[in-house]
Design an enzyme around this catalytic site. Structure first.
Site, short mmCIF file in Angstrom:
data_model
loop_
_atom_site.label_atom_id
_atom_site.label_comp_id
_atom_site.label_asym_id
_atom_site.label_seq_id
_atom_site.Cartn_x
_atom_site.Cartn_y
_atom_site.Cartn_z
CB SER A 1 -0.95 0.05 1.34
OG SER A 1 -2.00 1.16 1.13
CG ASP B 1 7.71 4.27 -11.30
OD1 ASP B 1 8.37 2.91 -11.62
OD2 ASP B 1 6.62 4.46 -11.53
CE LYS C 1 -4.93 -2.34 0.51
NZ LYS C 1 -4.91 -0.75 0.26
#
Length: 444
Positions: free
Chosen positions: A328, A339, A353
């Site tokens: 999460s 990223d 999740k």
């Protein structure tokens, strides 16, 4: 009986039936009537049906039942007729709601009774009533102690990392989830709880009784893990209202000690508050989106770096430790760092999740957590049920885990084990190599 009497009774019944059918009594109520007794039984329903029809008409509703009326009828019928124990309408309603939520087949959309909701609120505030231990589930589906928190009863009464919890107050934990065991352990401050523990090298289970106390949760722990190369280490256990404040203090302290590289440990971190994940990520990601959010009808919207949080710390080479229990909010932060190239992920694939829940309080003190949004990483990767692959994979073996627990049993105040933690060792090696060619510089 005279023909006049028979005719009069027939007309009376016919009139009553006309009114009854007009008022909502259906033909099925009289279907199969074969005797005067059957007829009397059917006719006895008429006043009840007429009352229902009258109330329905008075409220401007149709006579057709709604699901709410059906539920109320069932509950009323059970309370009036059930042979067994007395019906608790509140608990029965709660269980009915849980069943309704369960029909969605979404493990994250759930109902919380008032106590469970209050426990969640306390956790998010950074304190709870319990024993001060972080629990998890091992590969054998056993509930075990991941870490003993500083300042709690568990530390004083010598609960140890790696202990497997067999029973709580005599109740077996077999096939229970760790969240259910946590619920058993928690309770009112000052009351006592007894744990039956399976401990390595102990000839028989260890039984410990201790008081429940209010535990101030230290969600962040930090230190200089390598004084020679000035490598700092920060462990974050959950994303609650205290997390970003404590992260900020830890970064300032490490910066004051001249840190040149940083390890952020998000292993075993189950997540938490979305806005806190945004704040924590803003301290490491230079600019742009941290996460993309989409509800069921609208377009994607980004939550971006908060510039003021990004600029008040130095920029160091960064490694983030993750594993299969990093979920999460942990994945939001680690995904943004990966990223954007702001750091290197080391460890194992994360939980996966990619859903956001909104907590909605109800008037009786209970609440529902409802999945309202789907999130994507900074580069719009969908990680739900997929997880995030680390840049450098280091598997954590059962033998590694046993060695770590042995170390933590011998050093109960330690919060990391550089001697046996192969993932931490690999993160440190990576940082030492990078700090040889990079130096700390202010954020631009």
């Amino acid at each position: 009986m005279t023909i006049q009497n028979i005719t009069g009774r027939a007309l009376g019944v016919a009139s009553l039936l006309f009114v009854a059918f007009a008022g909502g009594v259906s033909f099925r109520d009289f279907h199969g009537v074969r005797s005067a007794q059957d007829l009397r039984s059917a006719v006895m329903l008429v006043p009840q049906r007429l009352e229902t029809a009258y109330m329905t008409a008075a409220q401007g509703q149709t006579a057709e039942y709604t699901p709410y009326q059906t539920y109320a009828d069932v509950l009323t019928t059970l309370r009036a007729n059930y042979y067994g124990k007395d019906i608790d309408p509140t608990q029965m309603t709660y269980n009915g709601i849980r069943g309704m939520m369960g029909s969605l087949k979404d493990r994250y959309t759930r109902f919380m009774d008032p106590k469970a909701y209050q426990d969640m609120v306390d956790d998010n505030h950074g304190e709870f009533v319990g024993i001060g231990a972080l629990l998890g589930t091992n590969k054998a589906e056993q509930i075990y102690v991941v870490r003993v928190l500083q300042g709690g009863p568990a530390l004083r009464y010598k609960v140890m990392a790696g202990d497997i919890i067999l029973k709580v107050d005599g109740k077996s934990t077999l096939k229970m989830k760790d969240t259910a065991v946590v619920k058993l352990i928690r309770g009112a401050a000052g009351t006592k709880v007894t744990l039956t523990l399976l401990r390595k090298d102990a000839p028989q289970p260890v039984v410990i009784t201790m008081p429940r106390e209010t535990v101030q949760q230290e969600v962040v722990q930090h230190s200089i893990i390598d004084p020679v190369n000035k490598i700092g280490y920060i462990s974050l256990s959950v994303f609650n209202e205290e997390s970003d404040v404590q992260i900020d203090k830890a970064l300032l302290d490490l910066q004051g000690q001249g840190v040149k590289g940083l390890i952020l440990d998000l292993r075993e971190n189950p997540g938490g508050l979305l806005d806190i994940a945004q704040r924590v990520a803003s301290r490491f990601v230079p600019s742009g989106p941290i996460v993309w959010i989409k509800d069921r009808t609208g377009p994607m919207q980004s939550l971006d770096v908060i510039p003021s949080l990004h600029k008040n710390h130095m920029h160091y080479p960064l490694v983030v430790l993750v594993n299969g229990d990093s979920a999460s909010a942990s994945e939001i932060v680690s995904g943004a760092i990966k990223d954007t190239g702001s750091g290197t992920l080391v460890g194992e694939k994360t939980f996966g999740k990619g859903l956001v829940q909104t907590i909605m309080g109800l008037r009786d003190g209970s609440a529902v957590a409802i999945t309202t949004q789907h999130y994507y990483t900074a580069m719009k990767h969908d990680i739900n049920h997929k997880g995030i692959e680390p840049n450098i994979t280091v598997s954590y073996t059962d033998d590694d885990q046993r060695k770590m627990y042995a170390y933590l049993r011998e050093h109960p105040e330690a919060f990391y084990d550089l001697k046996n933690d192969t993932q931490l060792q690999r993160a440190l090696t990576e940082l030492v190599q990078r700090t040889r060619v990079a130096s700390a510089r202010p954020w631009e």
